[in-house]
Structures are given as structure tokens and as C-alpha cells.
Scaffold this active site. Structure first.
Site, mmCIF file in Angstrom:
data_model
loop_
_atom_site.group_PDB
_atom_site.id
_atom_site.type_symbol
_atom_site.label_atom_id
_atom_site.label_comp_id
_atom_site.label_asym_id
_atom_site.label_seq_id
_atom_site.Cartn_x
_atom_site.Cartn_y
_atom_site.Cartn_z
ATOM 1 N N ASN A 154 -76.232 -14.338 -9.284
ATOM 2 C CA ASN A 154 -75.506 -13.212 -8.675
ATOM 3 C C ASN A 154 -75.208 -12.044 -9.619
ATOM 4 O O ASN A 154 -75.054 -10.922 -9.155
ATOM 5 C CB ASN A 154 -74.252 -13.707 -7.945
ATOM 6 C CG ASN A 154 -73.242 -14.321 -8.865
ATOM 7 O OD1 ASN A 154 -73.598 -14.859 -9.921
ATOM 8 N ND2 ASN A 154 -71.991 -14.272 -8.496
ATOM 9 N N GLU A 250 -67.974 -22.150 -15.730
ATOM 10 C CA GLU A 250 -67.456 -21.019 -14.935
ATOM 11 C C GLU A 250 -68.001 -21.224 -13.525
ATOM 12 O O GLU A 250 -69.197 -21.017 -13.285
ATOM 13 C CB GLU A 250 -67.972 -19.687 -15.495
ATOM 14 C CG GLU A 250 -67.373 -19.275 -16.814
ATOM 15 C CD GLU A 250 -65.977 -18.663 -16.669
ATOM 16 O OE1 GLU A 250 -65.451 -18.613 -15.536
ATOM 17 O OE2 GLU A 250 -65.425 -18.247 -17.694
ATOM 18 N N CYS A 284 -68.253 -14.662 -7.474
ATOM 19 C CA CYS A 284 -67.368 -15.834 -7.501
ATOM 20 C C CYS A 284 -65.929 -15.444 -7.197
ATOM 21 O O CYS A 284 -65.112 -16.296 -6.874
ATOM 22 C CB CYS A 284 -67.468 -16.516 -8.846
ATOM 23 S SG CYS A 284 -67.446 -15.342 -10.176
HETATM 24 P P1 NAP Z 1 -76.293 -22.806 -8.847
HETATM 25 O O1 NAP Z 1 -77.167 -23.149 -7.723
HETATM 26 O O2 NAP Z 1 -75.286 -23.792 -9.302
HETATM 27 O O3 NAP Z 1 -77.275 -22.405 -10.046
HETATM 28 C C1 NAP Z 1 -76.763 -21.956 -11.280
HETATM 29 C C2 NAP Z 1 -77.759 -22.293 -12.367
HETATM 30 O O4 NAP Z 1 -77.813 -23.718 -12.519
HETATM 31 C C3 NAP Z 1 -79.184 -21.835 -12.065
HETATM 32 O O5 NAP Z 1 -79.782 -21.385 -13.259
HETATM 33 C C4 NAP Z 1 -79.831 -23.120 -11.580
HETATM 34 O O6 NAP Z 1 -81.233 -23.141 -11.752
HETATM 35 C C5 NAP Z 1 -79.164 -24.119 -12.516
HETATM 36 N N1 NAP Z 1 -79.275 -25.513 -12.089
HETATM 37 C C6 NAP Z 1 -79.484 -26.009 -10.848
HETATM 38 N N2 NAP Z 1 -79.562 -27.361 -10.901
HETATM 39 C C7 NAP Z 1 -79.406 -27.727 -12.202
HETATM 40 C C8 NAP Z 1 -79.404 -28.967 -12.894
HETATM 41 N N3 NAP Z 1 -79.554 -30.137 -12.272
HETATM 42 N N4 NAP Z 1 -79.221 -28.950 -14.244
HETATM 43 C C9 NAP Z 1 -79.074 -27.792 -14.898
HETATM 44 N N5 NAP Z 1 -79.065 -26.571 -14.290
HETATM 45 C C10 NAP Z 1 -79.208 -26.544 -12.961
HETATM 46 O O7 NAP Z 1 -75.484 -21.447 -8.572
HETATM 47 P P2 NAP Z 1 -76.007 -20.082 -7.967
HETATM 48 O O8 NAP Z 1 -76.272 -20.292 -6.514
HETATM 49 O O9 NAP Z 1 -77.084 -19.496 -8.818
HETATM 50 O O10 NAP Z 1 -74.720 -19.173 -8.179
HETATM 51 C C11 NAP Z 1 -73.655 -19.187 -7.310
HETATM 52 C C12 NAP Z 1 -72.481 -19.984 -7.832
HETATM 53 O O11 NAP Z 1 -72.099 -19.499 -9.117
HETATM 54 C C13 NAP Z 1 -71.264 -19.810 -6.965
HETATM 55 O O12 NAP Z 1 -70.637 -21.045 -6.799
HETATM 56 C C14 NAP Z 1 -70.395 -18.858 -7.773
HETATM 57 O O13 NAP Z 1 -69.029 -18.935 -7.492
HETATM 58 C C15 NAP Z 1 -70.697 -19.300 -9.149
HETATM 59 N N6 NAP Z 1 -70.341 -18.243 -10.103
HETATM 60 C C16 NAP Z 1 -69.256 -18.413 -10.920
HETATM 61 C C17 NAP Z 1 -68.889 -17.403 -11.804
HETATM 62 C C18 NAP Z 1 -67.719 -17.546 -12.744
HETATM 63 O O14 NAP Z 1 -67.681 -16.820 -13.730
HETATM 64 N N7 NAP Z 1 -66.787 -18.435 -12.502
HETATM 65 C C19 NAP Z 1 -69.633 -16.228 -11.855
HETATM 66 C C20 NAP Z 1 -70.723 -16.098 -10.989
HETATM 67 C C21 NAP Z 1 -71.085 -17.124 -10.130
HETATM 68 P P3 NAP Z 1 -82.232 -22.824 -10.528
HETATM 69 O O15 NAP Z 1 -81.954 -21.405 -10.147
HETATM 70 O O16 NAP Z 1 -83.567 -23.004 -11.156
HETATM 71 O O17 NAP Z 1 -81.917 -23.799 -9.444
#
Ligand code: NAP
Length: 474
Positions: A154, A250, A284
Site C-alpha cells: 500500500n 507493523e 493501515c
Molecule cells: P500482506 O499480505 O501481509 O503482505 C505483506 C508482505 O508480506 C508482502 O511482501 C508479502 O509478500 C509478504 N508475505 C506474505 N506471506 C509471507 C510469508 N509466509 N512469509 C514472509 N512474507 C510473507 O499485506 P498486504 O496486503 O501487502 O498489506 C496490507 C496490510 O498491511 C494491512 O493489514 C495493513 O494494515 C498493513 N499495513 C500496516 C502498516 C503499519 O505501519 N502498521 C502500514 C501499511 C500496511 P507477497 O506480496 O509476495 O505475498
């Protein structure tokens, strides 16, 4: 050699690497292929960790690290529009928001440079204990080691910046795995880091199967810290699998805000309409739950809904667009299902609907706390507005969540504001500002399921270093 605009390679040990296997990055708006990126797996991840471990053997002095970080900020400035276009194309982020993100990435590198120059330990008052008399004690801050960084789709540039910039400030080489849907901004930033003079091995970027790359980062003992931004389930899973590493998380939120009866209702409506739907709610800290004191509930809804309806929905490449697509068809169906479930359970639709493939900014009233659009993270252009009998009830319902990243309150009373700051169980509380607010030097991070750390270069640098105590007998 840098990769071309439409075909990008992995970065391992200062080399752009092809693997023979490609991943297509598609526009979330048009579905067109934006670029092909070389795809790597466990073997490439191991090579990247080897390269990072070798880089660590030739530490860079703080002034050199700071100089490189400042140069990267300058290079982003020079190629700002190109970075903004990259963010917009791969993430479907409206171009005006993508430009803000590119500027914020500059600011993250700039703040990290300042941290590199002043990174020190502490003096210890040794003679505070009789045993310490005649001794001098202080701590050194040492880089923790190789850092594994995993980032979400994002904020494909600035959340990568929030990992790489403090790591380099701390003196730690990085192996980065950006989200598969949005790897181009990360590769763009890596190119700028090399151009700024970062030696080989200090930044390595892998794109490919997350589980394979994640496993290497979890299992290789040379990776001392994993910094992860993404969904709660994956984040906490990494923590469980790597109990001996620092795993800094995060994660998500279901962001609440309270509008008290004494608030500037018009002002609150303006701020919240803008912030609940920026990047189609895929932040987020996107405003998701609005609790309004009953006395001003109807006035708030009357002010809020027309502002939401005035948001321009459309092509993220257009300068006028406020709200573009969500990241993919899977996200779209999940979000529309959750809206339908809430409607079936009695929610009123105050604004919203579909516009072709796009979800219009949706405002729901009368949503019970057990509906997914309330208790889970929607991560889409949906907000709920519910009346409450008092600020105390608003705080109780705001806290009634497994998440705890940021929350907000609008009120004219200092007492009410300070009471809310005390009582809201979140990592950050905003007053008379939407809880979507973030500036890059702030300590930013959640409690409960939302995470276990603070980002913002000054805080991240501390996480990425270890203190070594030195005691000298005088
Ligand atoms: P996501 O699906 O959890 O993916 C995040 C990252 O993790 C991607 O690079 C993904 O790779 C990787 N990943 C997936 N499965 C994994 C595994 N088994 N082992 C290691 N890495 C793995 O999240 P998203 O959909 O990209 O982002 C949305 C989420 O991020 C929301 O929940 C949002 O709230 C959160 N967020 C939090 C913050 C904060 O600062 N607190 C900021 C922004 C976003 P792939 O893309 O290759 O699957």
C-alpha cells in the site's frame, strides 16, 4: 547495468540478476502489464543473505552512511515525478497521493541521515553504586547485523524507505522483499541507493514467492532482525517461527475516531471525508469507525455524506482522481461481501455503490460491533458512522477491538482530549486531526494485534542496533 523501465531484475550483491522466471506487475486499474520482474526464490534469498553478511564485514562509517542517505533523498527529489508515476502505476494509487508518498520517502531518507550522524550510546552513572566508584561506564550502539525487511503493497516506496533508510543509518545491510504486487518502487529506490554510492551487498532486493524468501530470512541465523509491515496473521506467524530474532511488526488496524458534541462538526467532517478514502481506504490507519455523540450525529452525517459523495472516483493517473481501485479483484469481492453482510444485518447505506469495477466511497450507518466492517480491518473505501450516548461510550467502543494502531478524537475540550489520550488503547492518538495522520519522524506503531514496535527513523535505528556496555577502571 540498471534494468529497463519495463523489465526489471533482482538486485543481489550490487548486480542486477535475471533468473529466467518472470513475475508480471499489472495495473490494478486497467489490468495492463506495467512491467515484468525477475522472480527469485530460496536460492536467490540465500545469495542475498551471503552478500549482506559479507557487506557487514566492511562497516561504513556514520558520516559515509549519512552522506549516502542524503544523496538518495536528493535523487528522489530529482526523479520525484518518475517515482510518483511508478507508485501510481503499480499500486493504482491516485497520482496526487503518489506524489505525496514520493515526497514522504525523501523526508524519511533525510530524517534517517540525521540519525546516522548522531547515533550514540549512553553514559552510565557508575558511581551511583558503591561497586562502581572509580569506574567509567558507557554504551556503544552496534549494528544488530543483517536485516530482513518485508513490505506491503500500500505504500510501496515510503514503507520500503522506512525499512532501508534506518537500517543503513544503523549500519546494517538489508535483504528486502517488497510485495509481489508492487515491487517496482522498491527496485527504483534500490537503483538510487546504488547511484548514491552504496557499496555492493548493502541493499539486496528479492521479488518472488513470499513463503520461500520468508523461510530463508527466518531460518538463516545471520539475519538478526526481521522488520515486517503487512497483515497481522502473517506478521505474528513470522514472530512465532523466529523466537530468537527480533521480529518487528507493523500490522493492521480498524481505525476509530470519536466526534464529541462540542467538536467543530464541519471541520471534523471535512478531515474525515478526505482521510477515510485516501488510496481507497488501503492505509493501515484509514478511518474506518466514526462514533458521533448523539446530539451532533445528524448534523455530522449531513455535513459528511455530501463531502464523501463529492470525491472523484476514477483513473488513478488523472490529476483530479481522489479514489481509485482497490488492489485486486479478490480484495474487491471481499469488501463488497462485507458491505452486503452488514446490509443484510440491518445497516443503512448513506453513500456508496459500485462504479464499474470501482467501489465508490461507502458510508454505512447502524452497523453493529460484530459486523466484519466494524471489527475486522476493511482495507477498502468503507466507513461506518454510529451514534454514541457519550464520549465514554465512544472510547469504550473504539477500544473494543483486537487492534491498537491509531485512534482519534474531535473535541473543543482540552480535558476531553487529554482524557481520550489517556484512555484510548492505541499506539497513537490524534486530537482534532484524523487518525490517518502520519509524519515520517513520528514514533509510529501499534499495540495489541497491531504490532510490537515503533517506526520513524529515530526509533527504528534503536531497534536495529544493540547496546554494548564498556566499563573502564580508572
Ligand atoms: P500482506 O499480505 O501481509 O503482505 C505483506 C508482505 O508480506 C508482502 O511482501 C508479502 O509478500 C509478504 N508475505 C506474505 N506471506 C509471507 C510469508 N509466509 N512469509 C514472509 N512474507 C510473507 O499485506 P498486504 O496486503 O501487502 O498489506 C496490507 C496490510 O498491511 C494491512 O493489514 C495493513 O494494515 C498493513 N499495513 C500496516 C502498516 C503499519 O505501519 N502498521 C502500514 C501499511 C500496511 P507477497 O506480496 O509476495 O505475498
Amino acid at each position: 547495468m540498471a534494468a529497463t523501465a519495463t523489465e526489471r531484475k533482482l538486485l543481489i550483491d550490487g548486480e542486477w540478476v535475471e533468473t529466467g522466471d518472470w513475475l508480471e506487475v499489472r495495473s490494478p486499474y486497467s489490468g495492463e502489464v506495467v512491467a515484468r520482474v525477475a522472480k527469485g526464490g530460496a536460492a536467490e534469498a540465500r545469495r542475498a543473505v551471503d552478500a549482506a553478511a559479507r557487506a557487514l564485514e566492511s562497516p561504513l562509517p556514520a558520516h559515509k552512511r549519512a552522506e549516502i542517505l542524503v544523496k538518495v533523498a536528493g535523487l528522489i527529489g530529482r526523479r520525484h515525478e518518475e517515482l510518483a508515476q511508478t507508485i501510481s502505476a503499480e499500486a493504482g494509487k491516485p497520482i496526487k497521493a503518489a506524489r505525496v508518498e514520493a515526497s514522504r520517502a525523501m523526508s524519511t531518507f533525510t530524517f534517517a541521515a540525521a540519525e546516522a550522524r548522531k547515533l550514540t550510546g549512553e553514559m552510565i552513572a557508575m558511581d551511583g553504586a558503591q561497586a562502581g566508584e572509580g569506574k567509567l561506564g558507557f554504551t556503544l550502539r552496534k549494528p544488530i547485523g543483517v536485516i530482513g525487511a518485508i513490505s506491503p503493497f500500500n505504500f510501496p516506496a515510503n514503507l520500503v524507505a522506512h525499512k532501508i533508510a534506518p537500517a543503513l543509518a544503523a549500519g546494517c545491510p538489508v535483504v528486502l522483499k517488497p510485495a509481489s504486487q508492487t515491487p517496482l518502487s522498491a527496485l527504483f529506490l534500490a537503483e538510487l541507493e546504488l547511484e548514491a554510492g552504496l557499496p555492493a551487498g548493502w541493499i539486496n532486493v528479492l521479488v518472488g514467492p513470499a513463503a520461500q524468501i520468508g523461510d530463508v530470512l527466518v531460518e538463516d541465523p545471520r539475519v538478526k532482525l526481521i522488520t515486517f509491515t503487512g497483515s497481522s496473521e502473517i506478521g505474528w506467524g513470522l514472530q512465532e517461527r523466529a523466537p530468537r530474532k527480533r521480529v518487528k511488526l507493523e500490522l493492521g488496524n480498524s481505525t476509530p475516531v470519536i466526534v464529541a458534541a462540542d467538536a467543530d462538526v464541519e471541520g471534523a467532517a471535512t478531515k474525515l471525508a478526505g482521510n477515510a478514502f485516501a488510496f481507497a481506504g488501503q492505509s493501515c490507519i484509514s478511518v474506518q469507525r466514526i462514533y458521533v455523540e448523539r446530539a451532533v450525529h445528524d448534523a455530522f452525517v449531513q455535513a459528511f455524506v455530501p463531502k464523501v459523495e463529492a470525491l472523484v472516483v476514477g483513473d488513478p493517473a488523472d490529476d483530479g482522481t481522489d479514489v481509485g481501485p482497490v488492489i485486486d479483484a479478490g480484495a474487491r469481492s471481499r469488501i463488497t461481501e462485507w458491505i452486503d453482510e452488514a446490509k443484510a444485518a440491518g445497516a443503512t447505506v448513506l453513500a456508496g455503490g459500485l462504479e464499474g469495477e470501482l467501489i465508490r466511497p461507502t458510508v454505512l450507518g447502524g452497523v453493529s460491533d460484530d459486523q466484519k466492517v466494524s471489527c475486522e480491518e476493511v482495507f477498502g473505501p468503507v466507513v461506518i458512522v454510529n451514534p454514541v450516548d457519550s464520549v465514554a461510550e465512544g472510547i469504550e467502543r473504539a477500544n473494543g477491538t483486537k487492534f491498537g494502531l491509531q485512534a482519534g478524537i474531535f473535541t473543543a475540550s482540552l480535558d476531553t482530549a487529554l482524557g481520550a489520550a489517556d484512555d484510548l488503547e492505541f499506539g497513537g492518538v490524534t486530537v482534532n486531526e484524523a487518525p490517518t495522520f502520519r509524519s515520517d519522524q513520528m514514533p509510529y506503531g501499534g499495540v495489541k494485534e497491531s504490532g510490537n514496535t515503533k517506526e520513524g527513523p529515530a526509533w527504528a535505528v534503536r531497534e536495529m542496533t544493540e547496546e554494548r556496555l564498556v566499563v573502564i577502571q580508572r
